[in-house]
Design a protein around this motif. Sequence first.
Motif, short mmCIF file in Angstrom:
data_model
loop_
_atom_site.label_atom_id
_atom_site.label_comp_id
_atom_site.label_asym_id
_atom_site.label_seq_id
_atom_site.Cartn_x
_atom_site.Cartn_y
_atom_site.Cartn_z
N TYR A 238 65.23 26.15 -25.13
CA TYR A 238 64.50 27.34 -24.68
C TYR A 238 63.82 28.03 -25.85
CZ TYR A 238 66.18 27.72 -19.89
OH TYR A 238 66.41 27.52 -18.56
N PRO B 35 66.24 22.04 -21.05
CA PRO B 35 67.60 22.61 -20.96
C PRO B 35 68.38 22.09 -19.77
CG PRO B 35 66.00 24.32 -21.38
CD PRO B 35 65.22 23.09 -21.06
N LYS C 147 47.21 46.25 -24.90
CA LYS C 147 47.55 44.83 -24.85
C LYS C 147 49.05 44.65 -24.90
CE LYS C 147 44.70 42.86 -27.71
NZ LYS C 147 44.23 42.05 -28.84
N LEU D 191 50.63 29.70 -29.50
CA LEU D 191 49.73 29.64 -28.35
C LEU D 191 49.18 31.02 -28.05
CD1 LEU D 191 48.82 27.76 -26.00
CD2 LEU D 191 50.67 28.70 -24.70
N TRP D 192 50.08 32.00 -28.05
CA TRP D 192 49.64 33.36 -27.76
C TRP D 192 48.67 33.84 -28.84
CZ3 TRP D 192 51.30 37.57 -30.94
CH2 TRP D 192 50.81 38.80 -30.52
N THR E 84 45.19 31.98 -28.44
CA THR E 84 44.34 32.19 -27.27
C THR E 84 43.92 33.62 -27.09
OG1 THR E 84 46.31 32.39 -25.93
CG2 THR E 84 45.23 30.28 -25.92
N THR E 85 44.50 34.55 -27.82
CA THR E 85 44.10 35.94 -27.58
C THR E 85 43.43 36.58 -28.77
OG1 THR E 85 46.26 36.68 -28.25
CG2 THR E 85 45.91 36.36 -25.91
N VAL F 292 60.82 26.11 -27.15
CA VAL F 292 59.60 26.18 -26.34
C VAL F 292 58.98 27.57 -26.45
CG1 VAL F 292 58.74 26.18 -24.00
CG2 VAL F 292 60.28 24.40 -24.74
N LEU F 293 59.83 28.59 -26.38
CA LEU F 293 59.26 29.93 -26.34
C LEU F 293 58.70 30.35 -27.69
CD1 LEU F 293 61.71 31.86 -24.08
CD2 LEU F 293 59.36 31.27 -23.65
N LEU G 139 35.50 43.79 -24.95
CA LEU G 139 36.91 44.12 -25.08
C LEU G 139 37.11 45.50 -25.69
CD1 LEU G 139 38.42 40.83 -26.35
CD2 LEU G 139 38.68 41.84 -24.15
N LEU H 16 56.20 41.77 -19.41
CA LEU H 16 56.15 40.40 -18.91
C LEU H 16 57.05 39.49 -19.73
CD1 LEU H 16 54.39 39.87 -16.57
CD2 LEU H 16 52.61 39.05 -18.03
N PHE H 17 56.99 39.62 -21.02
CA PHE H 17 57.67 38.63 -21.85
C PHE H 17 58.98 39.11 -22.44
CE2 PHE H 17 54.54 35.72 -21.18
CZ PHE H 17 53.29 36.16 -21.53
N LEU I 23 57.53 22.48 -18.31
CA LEU I 23 58.26 22.11 -19.52
C LEU I 23 59.49 22.97 -19.76
CD1 LEU I 23 57.99 20.16 -21.81
CD2 LEU I 23 56.54 21.76 -22.99
N LEU I 24 59.41 24.23 -19.38
CA LEU I 24 60.39 25.17 -19.90
C LEU I 24 61.80 24.85 -19.43
CD1 LEU I 24 60.70 27.73 -21.50
CD2 LEU I 24 60.39 29.02 -19.43
N LEU J 158 43.26 32.04 -20.57
CA LEU J 158 43.78 30.80 -21.12
C LEU J 158 45.25 30.94 -21.47
CD1 LEU J 158 43.12 28.00 -21.96
CD2 LEU J 158 42.43 28.82 -24.17
N LEU J 159 45.59 32.06 -22.07
CA LEU J 159 46.99 32.26 -22.44
C LEU J 159 47.88 32.21 -21.22
CD1 LEU J 159 49.22 33.15 -24.39
CD2 LEU J 159 48.64 35.48 -23.84
N PHE J 160 47.47 32.91 -20.17
CA PHE J 160 48.35 32.97 -19.01
C PHE J 160 48.41 31.65 -18.26
CE2 PHE J 160 50.25 37.02 -18.34
CZ PHE J 160 49.58 37.84 -19.21
N ILE K 167 56.36 26.96 -29.51
CA ILE K 167 55.12 26.66 -28.79
C ILE K 167 54.46 27.95 -28.34
CG2 ILE K 167 54.15 25.51 -26.80
CD1 ILE K 167 56.24 23.49 -26.90
N ASN L 23 39.68 37.45 -21.00
CA ASN L 23 40.06 37.10 -22.37
C ASN L 23 41.43 36.44 -22.42
OD1 ASN L 23 39.60 37.19 -25.12
ND2 ASN L 23 40.85 38.98 -25.36
N PHE L 24 42.32 36.82 -21.47
CA PHE L 24 43.69 36.34 -21.54
C PHE L 24 43.96 35.22 -20.58
CE2 PHE L 24 44.99 39.53 -24.33
CZ PHE L 24 44.29 40.67 -24.00
N PHE M 218 39.83 48.08 -24.55
CA PHE M 218 41.11 47.42 -24.37
C PHE M 218 41.82 47.45 -25.70
CE2 PHE M 218 43.52 45.18 -21.40
CZ PHE M 218 44.24 44.20 -22.06
N ILE N 29 53.38 25.91 -18.51
CA ILE N 29 54.56 25.53 -19.28
C ILE N 29 55.81 25.92 -18.50
CG2 ILE N 29 55.90 26.08 -21.34
CD1 ILE N 29 53.42 26.15 -22.91
N VAL O 6 50.78 45.45 -21.80
CA VAL O 6 50.72 44.40 -20.77
C VAL O 6 51.72 43.31 -21.07
CG1 VAL O 6 49.29 42.53 -19.90
CG2 VAL O 6 48.36 44.81 -20.09
N TYR O 7 51.85 42.95 -22.36
CA TYR O 7 52.72 41.83 -22.68
C TYR O 7 54.19 42.15 -22.50
CZ TYR O 7 48.88 39.49 -25.00
OH TYR O 7 47.71 38.89 -25.29
N PHE P 255 42.40 39.96 -17.31
CA PHE P 255 41.14 39.92 -18.01
C PHE P 255 40.75 38.50 -18.34
CE2 PHE P 255 40.17 44.26 -18.91
CZ PHE P 255 41.38 44.91 -18.82
#
Lengths: 552, 443
Positions: free
Chosen positions: A31, B312, A513, A42-43, A46-47, A34-35, A505, A520-521, B307-308, B295-297, A38, B292-293, A508, B303, A516-517, B290
């Motif tokens: 876990y 496990p 930002k 990635l974050w 892409t942002t 991956v988090l 943007l 979620l995360f 994959l996630l 691709l990330l989402f 990867i 802009n985001f 924003f 994933i 928003v994250y 948005f």
Amino acid sequence: MILKEETSDGSTKGEDAEDNDAYRIFAAIAYAVVLIVIGLPLWWKTTDVYRVSLPYSRIAALDSLDVTLGMNISISTIDPARGGRLVADLKDIFKTSKLFQLTFLALPLEKKDLASVHSPEDLENASLQPRKPGELLLLEVPGLSRFTANHVLAGLKRTVYFSSETTAVKLSEVLESWLLQEKSLRQTVAAMTAPTETDQDRSGRRRMPTAAEYDIMITVVNPEPEKLHLNWDLPQAVQDYLEPLLQELSLLAAYAVKSQWLYFVTLNVQPKLVTETSGSGYQHYALAEDILPQIITPLEKKLASHVSRNPCLNFIVYIPPCEAAPLHIYRRQGMRVKGGVDAFLSPRWGGIVIHNPSSLICHNTSVPEPKEYSPDTAAIMGIFLAQLRLLMGIPELKEISRVGQLPLSTVSLRQWEFDALLRVRTLEQLTSAKLTLQSLSQLLGEISNIVINDAVGSSIYRAVNCVEHAADLLKTGQLDQAFNESKEAFLSAEAAFTDPSLLALLYFPDDQKYAVYIPLFLPVMIPVILSLKSIHAWLFGRMNFKTKLKED
Amino acid sequence: MKSQPMDNLVYLEYAVAGIIRYWLINSDYKQTIGDRVEISTSLNSWRKVTEGAYLYSEGINPYVGDNFHETPLGLIVFNKLISHIPQWIGIIFIVCDLVTAHVLYRTAQTFMSELFSRQMRKKEKYAKGTETLLLKQSDLVLPPVYVASAYLFNPYIIFSCVGQTTTVFANLCLAFTFLLMIKGQRIACCSVLALATLQSLYPATLLVPASIYLARAESSSSLEDKQSLRASSCILTVVTFISALLLLLYISSELTGGWEFLHATYGFILNVPDLRPNVGLFWYFFTEMFENFRLLFICVFQINATLLYLVPLTFRLHDEPMLLAASLTALMAVFKSYPSLGDVGFYLALLPMWKHLFNFMQQGFVVGCSFLITSAMGPIVWHLWIYSRSANANFYFGVTLAFATAQIFLVTDILLAYINREFSLYHGLHHKGSGKTTKLVLE
């Protein structure tokens, strides 16, 4: 790694438990991998905001870019010694000029060039006229007093004729206030760079702002069309009179000419009825000079001139109805305008001409209504031409004693006037591009949220290149190429500054930002972070165990 | 091994289920059911298949537009079906459904016998007093029947079949994958799995439990070095699967003369351009984020779906590949980009194979109620949103989210019950650890 010894007989429960532990930890590690391994890159990738790299240092260096106008002025005299003296004197007078770098050359003059000349107009067609924009020739014409009372005569092309008695001081005066107009240029640049300190001078306030294209709207206002019918081919008049001037000005900008007729629109002011004191009892109406500004605003509401993005020049012809004719404009001193022309100009907007219908038609009661009238095209268009010259930036020249100009016959612009206009516009465009670029670079440098895409980036690069190139060209005296480069710089800088993609943007900000994250995360990351502790403990436990085994 | 009365019962069930489906397909409800967003999505709707087949028969490439998302193999087969035997299409769907049920029945039978034999082998390791937990011979008879019934009479599956969605064929391929996996036939299993992956991308995750099963089948039959044998078997399985998939892709490109179908099938599944509401979680997020985001989402969601949880879960369930496969199927049905109720019904049918775990489930009641309530509320809120315009997307997404949460609770509950049972088997029913009775709970 996925498969392991499943149940080898003879293994104890303890080993199974330890292997199960190992698998649990491996699952937690998976876990986390991956988090974090990867997910985080990635974050990040892409942002990030797409920003093209910009030449900030070059834009900052534009401030110290010295813009000087190089110019070659040739002096031709019959006596070479006099020419040399004039050159030395003029060089001396103009060496303090901040904007101009004048190079004075003494050209020898052949007597035979002047032999077949009968008037200065003939000299205009001679081959010694300079052709390159920005150059000037000061030509001594012996016996100039035969043609005119003036000592100095400015020609129609790029020549100034002076008589043998003219001094260098007089010539420098003509150059300074008529041909070079350095003070006006410096004031224009200063007014743009520091608008709170300096203001534009009179001709600068009148001149339309610099643009790539102008709209010209010609309106004919007829308040009572049922009583007076105008017989006028307006498009043909435009074609005949305005087109030549616009053709000559086409290097500066493009022009779109439109015309319209307005009916049932009045001036909304009450002119006074004046009876002439000469005894004829002839009555006319008077418009005082100070109520002229009140005419423009109600008219402008009906003009529909704001349908494009280009600056618009409005030329209006007002034909008063017969009951209100003739209408004349009175100056503040209580006198009528000289020359019998009732017209006025509004700076940076346009001009209005009041054209009275002829009294013959008005007082002829036998003609039924609507009465037919054909306006005097030449008079109206002549006024429009004069107003157009002023609005486009060709200034009224200060009177200098014993200095005159050759009258215009067919050519609508003197070429040295056109050169001066090119200079003013070049400097305006360069300064505007410089200011736009600097403010844009400051904006983009400070706010990291603005997207700079490829189009905007290339516009900015093009603008900077053109500004630097234009400055170089100005220094070497290539005026028309410098003007084109400066126009390109001005348009590119404006395009980059007003590009809507910059705002993608903008509203924003970073904290939104993260707002928003995080919901979620964060709940996902908390167990992972917590399990990192147990992973760490297990790993160290294993290593300690192994080292313990080794030691034993 | 197979008891005759049970088989007869199952055949009776097939008949009844077939009659139900036949009646529904020929009734007025067929169109209503087939149009519902929960049943048919952009990927499996039969209407899109007919449109694509029509375009193909007219000589136009159906993948050029934005409308058709079936694989080329499916396109050819369906085109033939529609043009030659249109009146038999309903019967074909029903027959496929019944075949799927039978395949699941056989899978469950094989699995129960495998469970029993494994239990016999591990009996010595279990703690005392756990005999009540162990499976008996009589326990092996009913679960396969339950599996078949759960598939045949599940309303989700019935509606999916009546609505003529291509999920029926996808479920058929998945069921065959399960059967061949447990039987240990490598080439057949990999081919069917490649076929399922061709249609929707996500069954590729089932490669892991399949390779575990195949490796175990190979190594149990030989006595050589198990570790390297298993490694080589895994590699061979992976290679077989990849080559089968590539072969199918190549055949597909030959059939349509190009590779545009990749953009229309896999590109569509991965990029999620169509945001029509469904029972999934993607559409709501992507309508409001948005550009802009995006691709990330997309990366995060995909994933999450693939994959996630794969690695496990594999670590934890390497002993129990069937449970791993069922969990992966369940997670796939919840998190894939365009789920439908047919996917949900499939893994629900697999659950009775672990009937012995139902005692250890702690949230059964909550999950069951959630399923019932969300299944009933979904269409109501949809009607309120779309037709009465007195609700909005949040209502429907809330119901869908509750449905997804219920499914996730179900999966975690089953897994926890499995771990609980294993713990109890190895450590006794009441484990005295530090003087207190311990019980494992999810935290």
